[in-house]
Design a protein around this motif. Structure first.
Motif, PDB file in Angstrom:
ATOM      1  N   ALA A 138       0.804  -1.309  -0.037  1.00 19.59           N
ATOM      2  CA  ALA A 138       0.100  -0.133  -0.157  1.00 19.59           C
ATOM      3  C   ALA A 138       0.871   1.367  -0.032  1.00 19.59           C
ATOM      4  O   ALA A 138       1.909   1.280   0.623  1.00 19.59           O
ATOM      5  CB  ALA A 138      -0.877   0.112   1.156  1.00 19.59           C
ATOM      6  N   PRO A 139       0.381   2.295  -0.793  1.00 24.75           N
ATOM      7  CA  PRO A 139       1.014   3.749  -0.713  1.00 24.75           C
ATOM      8  C   PRO A 139       0.800   4.240   0.715  1.00 24.75           C
ATOM      9  O   PRO A 139      -0.225   4.165   1.100  1.00 24.75           O
ATOM     10  CB  PRO A 139       0.666   4.282  -1.854  1.00 24.75           C
ATOM     11  CG  PRO A 139      -0.734   3.816  -2.283  1.00 24.75           C
ATOM     12  CD  PRO A 139      -0.761   2.455  -1.533  1.00 24.75           C
ATOM     13  N   LYS A 140       1.832   5.290   1.149  1.00 24.02           N
ATOM     14  CA  LYS A 140       1.675   5.758   2.212  1.00 24.02           C
ATOM     15  C   LYS A 140       1.222   7.156   2.242  1.00 24.02           C
ATOM     16  O   LYS A 140       0.977   8.084   2.884  1.00 24.02           O
ATOM     17  CB  LYS A 140       2.730   5.591   3.101  1.00 24.02           C
ATOM     18  CG  LYS A 140       2.942   4.064   3.600  1.00 24.02           C
ATOM     19  CD  LYS A 140       4.191   3.720   4.638  1.00 24.02           C
ATOM     20  CE  LYS A 140       3.918   4.085   5.949  1.00 24.02           C
ATOM     21  NZ  LYS A 140       2.923   3.196   6.691  1.00 24.02           N
ATOM     22  N   ASN A 141       1.665   7.834   0.798  1.00 24.09           N
ATOM     23  CA  ASN A 141       1.272   9.062   0.564  1.00 24.09           C
ATOM     24  C   ASN A 141       0.845   9.186  -1.142  1.00 24.09           C
ATOM     25  O   ASN A 141       1.164   8.369  -1.635  1.00 24.09           O
ATOM     26  CB  ASN A 141       2.492   9.843   0.800  1.00 24.09           C
ATOM     27  CG  ASN A 141       3.606   9.674   0.190  1.00 24.09           C
ATOM     28  OD1 ASN A 141       4.028   8.270  -0.061  1.00 24.09           O
ATOM     29  ND2 ASN A 141       4.660  10.550  -0.015  1.00 24.09           N
ATOM     30  N   LEU A 142       0.356  10.481  -1.389  1.00 25.54           N
ATOM     31  CA  LEU A 142       0.058  10.575  -2.748  1.00 25.54           C
ATOM     32  C   LEU A 142       1.418  11.027  -3.475  1.00 25.54           C
ATOM     33  O   LEU A 142       2.612  11.334  -2.618  1.00 25.54           O
ATOM     34  CB  LEU A 142      -0.773  11.857  -2.963  1.00 25.54           C
ATOM     35  CG  LEU A 142      -2.251  11.508  -2.087  1.00 25.54           C
ATOM     36  CD1 LEU A 142      -2.927  12.957  -2.292  1.00 25.54           C
ATOM     37  CD2 LEU A 142      -2.929  10.516  -3.104  1.00 25.54           C
ATOM     38  N   PRO A 143       1.691  10.973  -4.774  1.00 24.64           N
ATOM     39  CA  PRO A 143       0.182  10.800  -5.694  1.00 24.64           C
ATOM     40  C   PRO A 143      -0.325   9.495  -5.847  1.00 24.64           C
ATOM     41  O   PRO A 143      -1.293   9.317  -6.237  1.00 24.64           O
ATOM     42  CB  PRO A 143       0.932  11.407  -7.072  1.00 24.64           C
ATOM     43  CG  PRO A 143       2.466  11.141  -6.792  1.00 24.64           C
ATOM     44  CD  PRO A 143       2.771  11.182  -5.560  1.00 24.64           C
ATOM     45  N   ALA A 144       0.504   8.341  -5.549  1.00 20.82           N
ATOM     46  CA  ALA A 144       0.166   7.098  -5.624  1.00 20.82           C
ATOM     47  C   ALA A 144      -1.212   6.907  -4.632  1.00 20.82           C
ATOM     48  O   ALA A 144      -0.937   7.199  -3.542  1.00 20.82           O
ATOM     49  CB  ALA A 144       0.999   6.011  -5.400  1.00 20.82           C
ATOM     50  N   TYR A 145      -2.015   6.178  -5.064  1.00 23.35           N
ATOM     51  CA  TYR A 145      -3.338   5.797  -4.099  1.00 23.35           C
ATOM     52  C   TYR A 145      -3.668   4.355  -4.283  1.00 23.35           C
ATOM     53  O   TYR A 145      -4.579   3.927  -3.476  1.00 23.35           O
ATOM     54  CB  TYR A 145      -4.578   6.826  -4.433  1.00 23.35           C
ATOM     55  CG  TYR A 145      -5.094   6.808  -5.836  1.00 23.35           C
ATOM     56  CD1 TYR A 145      -6.022   5.862  -6.149  1.00 23.35           C
ATOM     57  CD2 TYR A 145      -4.591   7.391  -6.633  1.00 23.35           C
ATOM     58  CE1 TYR A 145      -6.446   5.855  -7.396  1.00 23.35           C
ATOM     59  CE2 TYR A 145      -5.203   7.634  -7.984  1.00 23.35           C
ATOM     60  CZ  TYR A 145      -5.875   6.688  -8.156  1.00 23.35           C
ATOM     61  OH  TYR A 145      -6.561   6.604  -9.542  1.00 23.35           O
ATOM     62  N   GLU A 146      -2.924   3.521  -5.103  1.00 16.25           N
ATOM     63  CA  GLU A 146      -3.561   2.172  -5.205  1.00 16.25           C
ATOM     64  C   GLU A 146      -2.316   1.339  -4.683  1.00 16.25           C
ATOM     65  O   GLU A 146      -1.104   1.776  -5.139  1.00 16.25           O
ATOM     66  CB  GLU A 146      -3.732   1.934  -6.737  1.00 16.25           C
ATOM     67  CG  GLU A 146      -5.085   2.428  -7.241  1.00 16.25           C
ATOM     68  CD  GLU A 146      -5.475   2.173  -8.670  1.00 16.25           C
ATOM     69  OE1 GLU A 146      -4.917   1.092  -8.960  1.00 16.25           O
ATOM     70  OE2 GLU A 146      -6.260   2.621  -9.070  1.00 16.25           O
ATOM     71  N   ALA A 147      -2.646   0.171  -4.130  1.00 16.96           N
ATOM     72  CA  ALA A 147      -1.511  -0.682  -4.018  1.00 16.96           C
ATOM     73  C   ALA A 147      -0.924  -1.406  -4.947  1.00 16.96           C
ATOM     74  O   ALA A 147      -1.466  -1.436  -5.859  1.00 16.96           O
ATOM     75  CB  ALA A 147      -1.870  -1.778  -2.649  1.00 16.96           C
ATOM     76  N   VAL A 148       0.427  -1.787  -4.866  1.00 14.28           N
ATOM     77  CA  VAL A 148       1.190  -2.668  -5.829  1.00 14.28           C
ATOM     78  C   VAL A 148       1.008  -4.226  -5.358  1.00 14.28           C
ATOM     79  O   VAL A 148       0.599  -4.364  -3.982  1.00 14.28           O
ATOM     80  CB  VAL A 148       2.343  -2.339  -5.937  1.00 14.28           C
ATOM     81  CG1 VAL A 148       2.530  -1.084  -6.523  1.00 14.28           C
ATOM     82  CG2 VAL A 148       3.301  -2.585  -4.665  1.00 14.28           C
TER      83      VAL A 148
END
Length: 105
Positions: free
Chosen positions: A78-88
């Motif tokens: 899971a991402p912990k900050n933006l700009p990513a918002y979807e988990a890998v």
């Protein structure tokens, strides 16, 4: 039965390092986070950048995307900050006979 691929000998993945393995068209970053072996897809969910090239924080077990700074939790993907918002995607890591392996199912 899911495919399990060899990564490297455990001695070649000391704490604070990462190895990238490829299975079909999938690249996976395998990290040694202070002795805990963790694997996630080597692709930032924000712009497909290579996560394994980013900075590893062993205390937090995170990696920072070198392109835009999103930090990903290596335990969950899971991402912990933006700009990513979807988990890998994350993968199970095991060690058999001194060899690090990843279950790519």
């Amino acid at each position: 039965m899911s495919p399990i691929i060899d990564v490297c000998p455990l001695a070649d993945l000391p704490p604070g390092t990462c190895r990238i393995v490829t299975h079909d068209d999938l690249e996976i970053g395998v990290f040694n986070c202070a002795g805990e072996l963790l694997a996630i897809e080597d692709r930032c969910s924000h712009d497909d950048g290579p996560l394994a090239e980013g900075e590893l924080d062993e205390r937090a077990c995170t990696v920072e995307c070198p392109r835009h700074g999103s930090v990903f939790d290596l335990r969950t993907g899971a991402p912990k900050n933006l700009p990513a918002y979807e988990a890998v995607e994350r993968f199970e890591v095991l060690v058999e006979d001194g060899v690090v392996k990843v279950d790519v199912d």
